[in-house]
Structures are given as structure tokens and as C-alpha cells.
Design an enzyme around this catalytic site. Structure first.
Site, PDB file in Angstrom:
ATOM      1  N   HIS A  24      -4.363   6.245  -1.009  1.00 33.77           N
ATOM      2  CA  HIS A  24      -4.975   6.163   0.319  1.00 33.77           C
ATOM      3  C   HIS A  24      -3.941   6.395   1.418  1.00 33.77           C
ATOM      4  O   HIS A  24      -4.298   6.620   2.569  1.00 33.77           O
ATOM      5  CB  HIS A  24      -5.626   4.784   0.490  1.00 33.77           C
ATOM      6  CG  HIS A  24      -6.952   4.803   1.190  1.00 33.77           C
ATOM      7  ND1 HIS A  24      -7.728   5.930   1.344  1.00 33.77           N
ATOM      8  CD2 HIS A  24      -7.654   3.806   1.799  1.00 33.77           C
ATOM      9  CE1 HIS A  24      -8.840   5.626   2.003  1.00 33.77           C
ATOM     10  NE2 HIS A  24      -8.816   4.344   2.289  1.00 33.77           N
ATOM     11  N   ASN A  79     -13.484   5.940   5.807  1.00 33.60           N
ATOM     12  CA  ASN A  79     -13.535   4.928   6.865  1.00 33.60           C
ATOM     13  C   ASN A  79     -12.553   5.166   8.002  1.00 33.60           C
ATOM     14  O   ASN A  79     -12.846   4.833   9.155  1.00 33.60           O
ATOM     15  CB  ASN A  79     -13.334   3.531   6.271  1.00 33.60           C
ATOM     16  CG  ASN A  79     -14.527   3.106   5.443  1.00 33.60           C
ATOM     17  OD1 ASN A  79     -15.649   3.514   5.704  1.00 33.60           O
ATOM     18  ND2 ASN A  79     -14.282   2.306   4.419  1.00 33.60           N
ATOM     19  N   ASN A  99      -9.403   1.157   8.323  1.00 33.16           N
ATOM     20  CA  ASN A  99     -10.721   1.035   8.960  1.00 33.16           C
ATOM     21  C   ASN A  99     -10.677   0.891  10.472  1.00 33.16           C
ATOM     22  O   ASN A  99     -11.708   0.950  11.128  1.00 33.16           O
ATOM     23  CB  ASN A  99     -11.490  -0.151   8.372  1.00 33.16           C
ATOM     24  CG  ASN A  99     -11.767   0.021   6.898  1.00 33.16           C
ATOM     25  OD1 ASN A  99     -11.400   1.028   6.292  1.00 33.16           O
ATOM     26  ND2 ASN A  99     -12.404  -0.960   6.300  1.00 33.16           N
ATOM     27  N   ASP A 144      -6.325  11.467   2.846  1.00 29.66           N
ATOM     28  CA  ASP A 144      -6.599  11.643   1.419  1.00 29.66           C
ATOM     29  C   ASP A 144      -8.045  12.076   1.215  1.00 29.66           C
ATOM     30  O   ASP A 144      -8.937  11.577   1.878  1.00 29.66           O
ATOM     31  CB  ASP A 144      -6.329  10.334   0.669  1.00 29.66           C
ATOM     32  CG  ASP A 144      -7.116   9.162   1.244  1.00 29.66           C
ATOM     33  OD1 ASP A 144      -6.930   8.859   2.438  1.00 29.66           O
ATOM     34  OD2 ASP A 144      -7.930   8.550   0.519  1.00 29.66           O
ATOM     35  N   TYR A 170       0.796  -1.224   0.000  1.00 22.40           N
ATOM     36  CA  TYR A 170       0.000   0.000   0.000  1.00 22.40           C
ATOM     37  C   TYR A 170       0.837   1.287   0.000  1.00 22.40           C
ATOM     38  O   TYR A 170       0.286   2.368  -0.152  1.00 22.40           O
ATOM     39  CB  TYR A 170      -0.913   0.032   1.237  1.00 22.40           C
ATOM     40  CG  TYR A 170      -1.917  -1.089   1.261  1.00 22.40           C
ATOM     41  CD1 TYR A 170      -3.031  -1.069   0.420  1.00 22.40           C
ATOM     42  CD2 TYR A 170      -1.757  -2.172   2.119  1.00 22.40           C
ATOM     43  CE1 TYR A 170      -3.961  -2.101   0.437  1.00 22.40           C
ATOM     44  CE2 TYR A 170      -2.683  -3.212   2.149  1.00 22.40           C
ATOM     45  CZ  TYR A 170      -3.781  -3.167   1.303  1.00 22.40           C
ATOM     46  OH  TYR A 170      -4.685  -4.183   1.316  1.00 22.40           O
TER      47      TYR A 170
END
Length: 192
Positions: free
Chosen positions: A22, A116, A70, A95, A17
Site C-alpha cells: 500500500h 480510499n 484514508n 498502488d 507500513y
């Protein structure tokens, strides 16, 4: 005016990631750490990576939750509870789909806007009254495309725009940390 005592950058842990849109909040915290000559270190007690910087108005913690987006609230509430940091003294950097790449917008309080990470932080803190730095990443155009979009890397031009936005926000850091958010907002909104 409340001085910022903790900056939380939102993102997802792991190399998979690291370069995705994100993770823009992580990128900001990494640059703030670098600018202040500190290194982020794993801190299991807070389920995240942590560093402390010194500013004109006192110390400020930098936090990157390693809980996945999350569940960011678990890490944030652990740190805020331990150091008795009030929501007003917390800045969450994340973001923002509704802003063009590189646009930076400060905001005080508000809802989670479907994000989230913010939703979980509001829930864990029992408050929405923290400061936010919204980092524009642009929107793919269709709701169905959002997940794939935020979990993919920005193109070269977008990446350069986001990096420029981060640099501009770092130039306003002293104003932000001292709680002069309106002055910082005016400068940021004029520049990005």
C-alpha cells in the site's frame, strides 16, 4: 498540456507500513527525491513530508501525506490550496491491485476505483481531474484477501518488478513533468 507542479505519493506513515504494498506511492516519491538529490522533510502545515525539485519546466513539489491513506485529501488539499496548484497540475501515485507487479500506467482523471486514498483526495479537492500514476502490485485473487495483501510486503520477485517499474517511470520523468503524458504513456506502456 499542463506541467506537473506537485507529485503526491500515497501510503501510510510509520515503520509498521513502510515495506507494505500500500506504500508503493511513497516508494516512488522517495526514489524521485533521491534521483533529484533532495530530502523529504516533515511539514506540519501540510500534514506530510515535503521536498521541492527543479525541472526543465519549473519547480515541482513532492508530497507524502502523513495522515494515513484514508485521510490523504487533507494533506493534498492543504498544499494545493496554499500554492494554488490546480488538479490538472497534480500527479497522484498509488498502488493498483488490477495491474501486475511493476506495471506502470498513467491516467488522466477518472473515478477512485475503490481506492480510499483517491476517494479522499477527490472529495477534498472537489475534483477527479488530476493525473494519476497507477503502480501495479497485483491482486491476491479474492476480495476478502485484499486488506491483508495490501498491508503486507511484496515477495522478492514482486519487489524487484515494482522497483523496475519505478525506474522506468523515472526515466520518463521529464516527459511526465512537462505534461507530455501521451508520450510518457506510450513509452511506459511499451516498457512495463
Amino acid at each position: 498540456m499542463s506541467a506537473i507542479q506537485c507529485v503526491v505519493g500515497l501510503g501510510n506513515p510509520g515503520p509498521k507500513y513502510a515495506e507494505t504494498r500500500h506504500n508503493a506511492g511513497f516508494w516512488f516519491v522517495d526514489e524521485l527525491a533521491r534521483a533529484n538529490g533532495v530530502v523529504m522533510r516533515a511539514e506540519n502545515k501540510f500534514s506530510g513530508e515535503l521536498a521541492r525539485i527543479r525541472g526543465p519546466v519549473g519547480d515541482c513539489w513532492l508530497l507524502k501525506p502523513m495522515t494515513y491513506m484514508n485521510h490523504s485529501g487533507r494533506s493534498v488539499s492543504a498544499l494545493c490550496n496554499f500554492y494554488r496548484i490546480l488538479p490538472a497540475n497534480l500527479l497522484v501515485v498509488y498502488d493498483e491491485l488490477d495491474l501486475a507487479p511493476g506495471m506502470m500506467r498513467l491516467k488522466s482523471g477518472g473515478g477512485h476505483g475503490g481506492h480510499n486514498g483517491l476517494r479522499d483526495i477527490c472529495s477534498a479537492l472537489g475534483s477527479k481531474d488530476f493525473q494519476r500514476l497507477r503502480m501495479g502490485i497485483g491482486h491476491p485473487g479474492h476480495k476478502e484477501a485484499v486488506v491483508g495483501y495490501v498491508l503486507s510486503p511484496p515477495g522478492k520477485t514482486e519487489h524487484a518488478a515494482i522497483a523496475a517499474g519505478i525506474s522506468e517511470a523515472l526515466r520518463q520523468w521529464d516527459l511526465i513533468q512537462s505534461g507530455e503524458l501521451q508520450k510518457a504513456m506510450n513509452a511506459l506502456h511499451a516498457a512495463t
